[in-house]
Design a protein around this motif. Structure first.
Motif, mmCIF file in Angstrom:
data_model
loop_
_atom_site.group_PDB
_atom_site.id
_atom_site.type_symbol
_atom_site.label_atom_id
_atom_site.label_comp_id
_atom_site.label_asym_id
_atom_site.label_seq_id
_atom_site.Cartn_x
_atom_site.Cartn_y
_atom_site.Cartn_z
ATOM 1 N N GLN A 149 -6.713 17.079 1.000
ATOM 2 C CA GLN A 149 -6.151 15.864 0.423
ATOM 3 C C GLN A 149 -7.188 15.144 -0.425
ATOM 4 O OE1 GLN A 149 -2.814 15.027 0.766
ATOM 5 N NE2 GLN A 149 -3.327 13.626 -0.907
ATOM 6 N N ALA A 150 -8.450 15.243 -0.029
ATOM 7 C CA ALA A 150 -9.518 14.583 -0.797
ATOM 8 C C ALA A 150 -9.612 15.171 -2.205
ATOM 9 C CB ALA A 150 -10.853 14.716 -0.075
ATOM 10 N N ALA A 151 -9.544 16.501 -2.311
ATOM 11 C CA ALA A 151 -9.625 17.147 -3.627
ATOM 12 C C ALA A 151 -8.394 16.825 -4.463
ATOM 13 C CB ALA A 151 -9.774 18.653 -3.458
ATOM 14 N N ILE A 152 -7.223 16.789 -3.832
ATOM 15 C CA ILE A 152 -5.980 16.467 -4.547
ATOM 16 C C ILE A 152 -6.048 15.060 -5.108
ATOM 17 C CG2 ILE A 152 -3.496 16.111 -4.272
ATOM 18 C CD1 ILE A 152 -3.602 18.331 -2.098
ATOM 19 N N ASP A 153 -6.452 14.106 -4.258
ATOM 20 C CA ASP A 153 -6.531 12.713 -4.719
ATOM 21 C C ASP A 153 -7.570 12.549 -5.822
ATOM 22 O OD1 ASP A 153 -4.607 12.071 -2.865
ATOM 23 O OD2 ASP A 153 -6.022 11.277 -1.384
ATOM 24 N N ALA A 154 -8.721 13.194 -5.646
ATOM 25 C CA ALA A 154 -9.781 13.068 -6.646
ATOM 26 C C ALA A 154 -9.336 13.614 -8.000
ATOM 27 C CB ALA A 154 -11.035 13.806 -6.174
ATOM 28 N N THR A 155 -8.531 14.671 -7.976
ATOM 29 C CA THR A 155 -8.103 15.305 -9.226
ATOM 30 C C THR A 155 -6.972 14.548 -9.897
ATOM 31 O OG1 THR A 155 -8.681 17.457 -8.272
ATOM 32 C CG2 THR A 155 -7.333 17.471 -10.266
ATOM 33 N N LEU A 156 -5.983 14.123 -9.133
ATOM 34 C CA LEU A 156 -4.743 13.619 -9.718
ATOM 35 C C LEU A 156 -4.654 12.104 -9.820
ATOM 36 C CD1 LEU A 156 -2.158 16.021 -8.014
ATOM 37 C CD2 LEU A 156 -3.343 16.294 -10.210
ATOM 38 N N ALA A 157 -5.466 11.377 -9.067
ATOM 39 C CA ALA A 157 -5.324 9.910 -9.032
ATOM 40 C C ALA A 157 -5.475 9.278 -10.411
ATOM 41 C CB ALA A 157 -6.341 9.308 -8.056
ATOM 42 N N GLY A 158 -6.415 9.781 -11.201
ATOM 43 C CA GLY A 158 -6.647 9.187 -12.513
ATOM 44 C C GLY A 158 -6.029 9.943 -13.675
ATOM 45 N N ALA A 159 -5.239 10.954 -13.383
ATOM 46 C CA ALA A 159 -4.654 11.782 -14.457
ATOM 47 C C ALA A 159 -3.655 10.992 -15.288
ATOM 48 C CB ALA A 159 -3.972 13.006 -13.855
ATOM 49 N N ARG A 160 -3.648 11.264 -16.567
ATOM 50 C CA ARG A 160 -2.721 10.581 -17.486
ATOM 51 C C ARG A 160 -2.314 11.515 -18.612
ATOM 52 N NH1 ARG A 160 -5.063 9.333 -22.203
ATOM 53 N NH2 ARG A 160 -7.349 9.322 -22.336
ATOM 54 N N ILE A 161 -1.234 11.148 -19.272
ATOM 55 C CA ILE A 161 -0.777 11.907 -20.438
ATOM 56 C C ILE A 161 -1.715 11.639 -21.616
ATOM 57 C CG2 ILE A 161 1.052 12.107 -22.176
ATOM 58 C CD1 ILE A 161 1.911 13.384 -19.671
ATOM 59 N N ASP A 162 -2.122 12.693 -22.293
ATOM 60 C CA ASP A 162 -2.968 12.578 -23.484
ATOM 61 C C ASP A 162 -2.132 12.996 -24.690
ATOM 62 O OD1 ASP A 162 -4.827 12.795 -25.552
ATOM 63 O OD2 ASP A 162 -6.420 13.533 -24.244
#
Length: 319
Positions: free
Chosen positions: A58-71
Motif C-alpha cells: 500500500q505504501a508503494a501504491i500511495d507513493a506512486t498514485l497520490a500525486g498523479a495527474r493528467i498531463d
C-alpha cells in the motif's frame, strides 16, 4: 576494443542508426478490453486495486498514485508523432550525424569491457547497442523532462492505447517499491520511457541488468546498467548471435530455407526463387524489390523493398 575493431564497427553503427533503431525498443501492445476513461481519481482507484491484488504494498501504491495527474502535453505529443510521416531518407539524415558516430566510437572504447560482457552474455555486438543508445538519447544527454508517473497515468487513462500503458503504470508501482523510481522526481519521454535507452517500466523489470553491482537498475545514470539492459532486451526481441541484421522493417522478411524467400512490398507479395544479383531489382507497386543471400554459407535469404529510395539510371535504386 582495438581501434581497428571500432573503425570497422562504425559502418554498422551508422546503418543501425539510419534503419530506425529508435522505437525498436518499444514493446508490442498487450491485449484489448482494458479499463480507461471516466473520472481520473476513480480510474486511479481501479489501478490501485489491481496493484494490491498483484502483491504491491500500500505504501508503494500511495507513493506512486497520490500525486498523479493528467498531463495535457503528453496527450498533445501522442496525437502528433510527426516522425512517422517522414520518408526513410529524411529520417536517416536526421538520425545519422557526425556527433553520434564520434561519441559512439568514444563510448565503445570507454565501456569496452561492458560491451564485451554484453556480447558474451546476450550475443548483441557493441555497435548495435550503441546505435540504440545514440538514437534514443544521444548517449544519455537528452532523456526527456516529462514526469514519468504522470505520463503513464495519462496514457493509461486515455482510451487510445490503454492496453499498452496500464501495465506500465502498474510496473511503475513495482519499481517504486523496489526503490528504482521516484514518483516525484523521475522524468523521461512523454510516453513514459525512462533512461538512456528509453525503456518502459515493464521492460525494465523484465530485462533490467545491474551492470555496476549496486543492486539497482538505474538506466538514467549508469552506463553499465544501460548497456547490459539494452543487450538483454534486444536479445528478447529475437536477436540471434552471429547472424546479420537489417533493422525491423515492415517490408522485408527472412527465410532460413535454402534458395527461397517471401516478402511483401507496398501491400503486394512476391516470392524470390533465388537471391537476385546485386543491383538487380524488380518493380513492385511504388517500390523496388530485391533479395540477397547473407550469413554463413549464404543460407539466409533477405528480401528487401525500397520505398522512396534514391533512384539512379533507368529509375532503379542506386544501391
Amino acid at each position: 576494443m582495438t581501434k581497428r575493431i571500432i573503425a570497422r564497427s562504425l559502418p554498422a553503427l551508422a546503418l543501425a542508426l539510419a534503419m530506425g533503431a529508435g522505437g525498436a525498443l518499444g514493446p508490442a501492445p498487450a491485449n484489448a478490453q482494458t479499463p480507461c476513461g471516466g473520472d481520473f481519481r476513480a480510474f486511479l482507484g481501479g489501478v490501485a486495486q489491481e496493484a494490491r491484488a498483484s502483491g504491491r504494498s500500500q505504501a508503494a501504491i500511495d507513493a506512486t498514485l497520490a500525486g498523479a495527474r493528467i498531463d495535457r502535453k503528453v496527450l498533445s505529443r501522442d496525437r502528433a508523432q510527426g516522425v512517422f510521416k517522414q520518408d526513410f531518407l529524411t529520417f536517416s539524415k536526421r538520425s545519422v550525424s557526425g556527433y553520434r558516430l564520434k561519441h559512439g566510437a568514444n563510448n565503445m572504447r570507454k565501456y569496452a569491457k561492458t560491451f564485451a560482457r554484453a556480447e558474451r552474455d546476450y550475443g548483441v555486438p557493441a555497435p548495435v547497442i550503441t546505435a540504440f543508445w545514440g538514437l534514443e538519447t544521444d548517449y544519455g544527454a537528452v532523456q526527456g523532462d516529462f514526469n514519468t508517473v504522470n505520463a503513464l497515468a495519462t496514457l493509461a487513462h486515455d482510451c487510445r492505447r490503454p492496453q499498452l500503458f496500464r501495465p506500465q503504470l502498474l510496473a511503475a508501482i513495482e519499481m517504486v517499491e523496489h526503490g528504482d523510481l521516484d514518483p516525484a522526481r523521475t522524468t523521461g519521454a512523454w510516453a513514459g520511457e525512462i533512461g538512456q535507452v528509453q525503456m518502459l517500466p515493464e521492460d525494465i523489470i523484465r530485462h533490467g541488468v545491474d551492470g555496476d553491482g549496486d543492486r539497482h537498475v538505474d538506466l538514467k545514470k549508469s552506463a553499465p546498467d544501460t548497456i547490459l539492459t539494452a543487450a538483454s532486451f534486444i536479445q528478447s526481441l529475437g536477436w540471434r548471435r552471429g547472424e546479420p541484421s537489417a533493422g525491423r522493417w515492415p517490408c522485408w522478411t527472412t527465410s532460413r530455407a535454402r534458395g527461397s524467400s517471401s516478402g511483401s512490398c507496398c501491400g503486394s507479395s512476391r516470392r524470390a526463387s533465388r537471391p537476385a544479383r546485386r543491383r538487380s531489382w524488380t518493380r513492385c507497386g511504388g517500390c523496388w524489390m530485391g533479395s540477397v543471400a547473407v550469413g554463413a554459407s549464404n543460407r539466409i535469404v533477405v528480401s528487401l523493398a525500397l520505398c522512396g529510395a534514391v533512384y539512379g539510371r533507368r529509375g532503379r535504386p542506386t544501391g
